[in-house]
Design an enzyme around this catalytic site. Structure first.
Site, PDB file in Angstrom:
ATOM      1  N   HIS A   3       0.832  -1.215   0.000  1.00 33.79           N
ATOM      2  CA  HIS A   3       0.000   0.000   0.000  1.00 33.79           C
ATOM      3  C   HIS A   3       0.864   1.262   0.000  1.00 33.79           C
ATOM      4  CE1 HIS A   3      -3.237  -2.757   1.465  1.00 33.79           C
ATOM      5  NE2 HIS A   3      -2.238  -3.263   2.166  1.00 33.79           N
ATOM      6  N   SER A  39      14.757  22.363 -15.535  1.00 30.98           N
ATOM      7  CA  SER A  39      13.562  23.182 -15.732  1.00 30.98           C
ATOM      8  C   SER A  39      14.001  24.534 -16.287  1.00 30.98           C
ATOM      9  CB  SER A  39      12.843  23.371 -14.395  1.00 30.98           C
ATOM     10  OG  SER A  39      12.033  24.529 -14.442  1.00 30.98           O
ATOM     11  N   LYS A  87      15.874  22.256 -10.301  1.00 31.74           N
ATOM     12  CA  LYS A  87      15.178  21.034 -10.706  1.00 31.74           C
ATOM     13  C   LYS A  87      16.024  20.083 -11.536  1.00 31.74           C
ATOM     14  CE  LYS A  87      10.950  20.665 -11.063  1.00 31.74           C
ATOM     15  NZ  LYS A  87       9.839  19.954 -10.448  1.00 31.74           N
ATOM     16  N   GLU A  89       9.335   9.226 -16.602  1.00 29.42           N
ATOM     17  CA  GLU A  89       7.930   9.622 -16.803  1.00 29.42           C
ATOM     18  C   GLU A  89       7.418   9.188 -18.168  1.00 29.42           C
ATOM     19  OE1 GLU A  89       7.187  13.816 -15.038  1.00 29.42           O
ATOM     20  OE2 GLU A  89       9.331  13.649 -15.385  1.00 29.42           O
TER      21      GLU A  89
END
Ligand code: ARG
Length: 463
Positions: free
Chosen positions: A161, A282, A288, A295
């Site tokens: 979980h 970024s 970043k 992704e």
């Protein structure tokens, strides 16, 4: 005005050529030119058989086979003029062959149809993609094995979980993906074996009255045997669907791993550091470092499984044998295959380059009362408590630790004995995360010794 130019391949029956819209919806050359190599390979095998069986003269077949090589070299050199009017790769190649060798080119299509031709070309193409997928999977498995070997005994939290459950080892976690990818590999191997039958010689749908030798063309193209039913041979696309199904499951596995990498590389987790080579910055936030490759891998399942669904929808309800609907098979498979190979390569690069943060993993492994089960097991093993009672005692100790804002190993012996008088100093030995993982020696368990045994087994299988 409608074009009156008729088709060179079937002009006999037609007084007028197609409308421009008809040409646009009908033509496949824009994408099936990717089958050029397989088309020429198939035609050369077919021609050789036509000569061997005496259906076409040796001299004509010689010219055909030589001319096809010229066509191939033109295509490979990027010098070939593909024509939409000629619809597809099969007719583009044949028309060019006619320009090069003249009259004998017209004999190549004896005892053959574009229906068995395209089925053959496409099978050869998909078969090669199975091989590429297998190679890509093996490379990625090796990269995971290297990670597993380096951190066979590093502890990290195991989750259920996505809540801390029990400590596991980094090696164990990496090896879980090796198992998944090995099943993916097996699916491509199985699909390849099943698809390795030749449709060539089924002709349009019924076979042919010419004395062809289908075994000869099958073996020339590396197929195990000719397909046994001509109707099935030209109307089957199971091979493409099996490839897409295997690709979908594989992409799903890669997506799960990609999701873990996205989570693990975040500032909140810091379990892994991804390399600069597989991350992006970024344009506005200088701090970043984004896990874009992970992704995108996570997202690729969408188009790959989409291709599987799309082709299932194309095929459902088609009466035997060939229908033009089936021309819609190629773009789906091309796109899925391209993206699967890219995904495998990107994951391979990311895994090779990534650095696991041993300290962060170990710190997280110990938090969240991750050794509560070890404590309960100790109460069963040493004090002889029934597991349900041990579970209850442990639950009280967890509540006590939580109330005091400490972890289980930080409770004093006196505090523990206030919950169960039989607890002794020995209990602390099972509360450490290293003891916890080392004790999980059951077959397939997370103990470093078990993990190392699995690594050795896989290294041998991949050698
Ligand atoms: N371009 C066609 C395809 O991809 C080749 C087969 C055409 N056959 C036919 N009977 N029109 O399916």
């Amino acid at each position: 005005m409608t074009e009156t130019k008729t088709n060179a391949m079937w002009g006999g029956r037609f007084a007028a050529g197609p409308d421009a819209i008809m040409e646009a919806i009908n033509a496949s050359i824009g994408f099936d030119q990717r089958l050029a190599t397989q088309d020429i390979e198939g035609s050369r095998a077919h021609a050789a058989m036509l000569a061997a069986t005496g259906i076409v003269s040796d001299s004509d077949v010689y010219a055909i086979r030589k001319g096809l090589l010229t066509v191939l070299s033109e295509i490979e050199a990027g010098q070939f003029q593909f024509s939409t009017a000629l619809e597809d790769i099969h007719m583009n190649v044949e028309a060019r062959l006619k320009e090069i060798i003249g009259e004998p080119a017209g004999r190549l299509h004896t005892a053959r149809s574009r229906n068995d031709q395209v089925a053959t070309d496409f099978r050869l193409w998909v078969r090669a993609q199975c091989d590429a997928a297998i190679a890509g999977l093996e490379a990625l498995m090796r990269a995971l094995l290297a990670q597993a070997e380096a951190g066979a005994d590093w502890v990290m939290p195991g989750f259920t979980h996505l809540q801390t459950a029990q400590p596991v080892t980094w090696g164990h976690h990496m090896m879980a993906y090796v198992e998944m990818l090995a099943r993916d590999r097996g699916r491509f191997v199985d699909a390849r074996a099943r698809m390795n039958e030749s449709p060539l010689g089924a002709a349009a749908l019924a076979g042919t009255s010419f004395p062809i030798d289908r075994h000869m063309t099958a073996s020339a193209l590396g197929f195990d045997r000719p397909m046994a039913n001509s109707l099935d041979a030209v109307s089957d696309r199971d091979f493409a669907l099996e490839f897409l199904a295997a690709a979908s499951i594989c992409a799903m596995h890669l997506s799960r791993f990609a999701e873990e990498l996205v989570i693990w590389s975040s500032a909140q987790f810091r379990f892994v550091r991804l390399s600069d080579r597989f991350t992006t910055g970024s344009s506005i936030m200088p701090q970043k470092k984004n896990p874009d490759a992970a992704e995108l891998i996570r997202a690729k399942i969408g188009r790959i499984f989409g291709a599987n669904v799309a082709l299932m929808m194309v095929m459902k309800g088609l009466p035997l044998a060939y229908s033009k609907d089936m021309q819609e098979d190629k773009e789906q498979v091309f796109d899925a295959a391209d993206n699967l190979m890219l995904t495998l390569a990107a994951m391979d690069g990311m895994v090779r380059d990534m650095t696991a943060n041993r300290e962060a993993l170990e710190r997280a492994a110990g938090s969240g009362f991750s050794t509560a089960t070890d404590l309960a097991d100790w109460l069963v093993r040493v004090l002889g408590l029934p597991f349900r009672d041990a579970h209850h005692v442990t639950g009280s100790l967890v509540a006590m630790a939580e109330g005091a804002g400490v972890d289980l190993p930080d409770l004093t012996l006196a505090q523990m004995q206030s919950v169960h008088a039989g607890i002794t100093q020995d209990v602390f030995a099972v509360l450490g995360v290293h003891n916890s993982v080392a004790s999980r020696m059951s077959y397939g368990g997370t103990a470093p010794a078990q993990v190392r045994a699995q690594i050795a087994r896989w290294k041998e299988m991949l050698a």
